[in-house]
Design a protein around this motif. Structure first.
Motif, PDB file in Angstrom:
ATOM      1  N   THR A  15       0.679  -1.365   0.084  1.00  0.00           N
ATOM      2  CA  THR A  15       0.291   0.397  -0.462  1.00  0.00           C
ATOM      3  C   THR A  15       0.924   1.049   0.254  1.00  0.00           C
ATOM      4  O   THR A  15       0.443   2.070  -1.140  1.00  0.00           O
ATOM      5  CB  THR A  15      -1.054   0.197   0.954  1.00  0.00           C
ATOM      6  OG1 THR A  15      -1.491  -1.182   0.842  1.00  0.00           O
ATOM      7  CG2 THR A  15      -2.348   1.395   0.562  1.00  0.00           C
ATOM      8  N   ASP A  37      -8.212  -4.214  -2.165  1.00  0.00           N
ATOM      9  CA  ASP A  37      -7.768  -5.339  -0.476  1.00  0.00           C
ATOM     10  C   ASP A  37      -9.179  -4.375   0.619  1.00  0.00           C
ATOM     11  O   ASP A  37      -9.506  -3.227   0.476  1.00  0.00           O
ATOM     12  CB  ASP A  37      -7.137  -4.385  -0.215  1.00  0.00           C
ATOM     13  CG  ASP A  37      -6.268  -4.675   1.699  1.00  0.00           C
ATOM     14  OD1 ASP A  37      -6.930  -5.975   1.602  1.00  0.00           O
ATOM     15  OD2 ASP A  37      -5.587  -5.117   1.511  1.00  0.00           O
ATOM     16  N   ASP A  41      -6.702  -0.085   2.928  1.00  0.00           N
ATOM     17  CA  ASP A  41      -5.696   0.386   3.904  1.00  0.00           C
ATOM     18  C   ASP A  41      -5.846   2.106   2.891  1.00  0.00           C
ATOM     19  O   ASP A  41      -4.491   3.075   3.006  1.00  0.00           O
ATOM     20  CB  ASP A  41      -4.766  -0.192   4.070  1.00  0.00           C
ATOM     21  CG  ASP A  41      -4.432  -0.844   5.418  1.00  0.00           C
ATOM     22  OD1 ASP A  41      -5.698  -0.918   5.759  1.00  0.00           O
ATOM     23  OD2 ASP A  41      -3.835  -2.035   5.335  1.00  0.00           O
TER      24      ASP A  41
HETATM   25 MG   LIG Z   1      -1.792  -2.799   2.417  1.00  0.00          MG
END
Ligand SMILES: [Mg+2]
Ligand SMILES: Nc1ncnc2c1ncn2[C@@H]1O[C@H](COP(=O)(O)OP(=O)(O)OP(=O)(O)O)[C@@H](O)[C@H]1O
Length: 250
Positions: A15, A37, A41
């Motif tokens: 991320t 995801d 995040d």
């Molecule tokens: Mg991530």
């Protein structure tokens, strides 16, 4: 150029890498960041909260909404297809669908012309969502943490990539491995050496040093280059962005 940022191992900076690269690529051409995801995040890391009734990746992957209708602009000026925990439900909902590996590819097809770069932040698993990203992508970027167990999972990721190349996406390339959280220690040197030895055909990019500034930048919802002026932290991502820009030109 559609890049999947993938590694089934958790916490290896997928991320963070998506945010830092997105921030550097955006001024060089239109760029879209896709949060694939269910942890959301990337969405949170860019300081974005999905308002009620606004479609996100869940609605896109379950074909309730178009990708274009779910894209937002974040406070740091990045284009984002956001996600939240509902995406986990979405992955289950599409399990029994025919051709379910290609849903993301299909949904992104209508918007790819609008972007020079699309970065997909994959979840830490080799499940259906990651396979959807690999089926849609031109290339995969693999962040690997400079840790003792880091290389253990790399072989299974490379196997999955090989299977996707064989069955779903013959054009898929591997951009390379990005070593992350590198320290000035023997362990980091060992990990890098065995990476080079075991995977001689893979491009290994300049390692990103370990620094608390990356977590602070995530908290602030910013890419590292706009949060810190420390050259040694910014440079590996800058070099990677240069590599990608050059590749896209040729
Ligand atoms: Mg991530
Ligand atoms: N170079 C770095 N040095 C120190 N910490 C870092 C670095 N890069 C990322 N981090 C921190 O490590 C943690 C994990 O990073 P990140 O969330 O980007 O990993 P991830 O691979 O996306 O995780 P997940 O698999 O859960 O999605 C975060 O707290 C992040 O701020």
């Amino acid at each position: 150029m559609l890049i999947a940022v993938a590694n089934q191992k958790g916490g290896v900076a997928k991320t963070t890498t998506t945010i830092c690269l997105g921030g550097l690529l955006t001024p060089r051409g239109t760029c879209l960041l896709v949060d694939l995801d269910p942890q959301g995040d990337l969405t949170l890391g860019l300081g974005f909260n999905i308002p009620d009734k606004k479609p996100s990746c869940y609605e896109v992957i379950t074909e309730k909404a178009s990708a274009a209708s779910a894209i937002v602009s974040t406070k740091s000026g990045l284009n984002l297809l956001p996600a939240e925990i509902t995406l986990a439900k979405g992955e289950t909902e599409i399990l029994t669908q025919v051709g379910n590996f290609y849903i993301l590819k299909e949904k992104l097809e209508s918007i790819t012309v609008n972007y020079s770069y699309i970065l997909i932040d994959c979840p830490p698993s080799l499940g259906l969502l990651t396979v959807n990203a690999l089926a849609a992508a031109d290339t995969v970027l693999i962040p690997v943490q400079c840790q003792f167990f880091a290389l253990k999972g790399l072989a299974s990721l490379l196997d999955t990539i090989a299977t996707v190349q064989k069955r779903l996406n013959p054009q898929l390339k591997i951009l390379g491995v990005l070593p992350t959280m590198a320290e000035n220690t023997i362990m980091t040197q060992d990990v890098l050496a065995s990476l080079r030895k075991r995977q001689p055909s893979l491009t290994i990019f300049e390692p990103v040093p370990k620094s608390v500034k990356f977590s602070e930048a995530n908290l602030a919802g910013e890419p590292i280059h706009s949060y810190s002026k420390e050259d040694k932290l910014i440079k590996p991502y800058q070099k990677l962005a240069d590599f990608i820009t050059n590749l896209a030109r040729n």
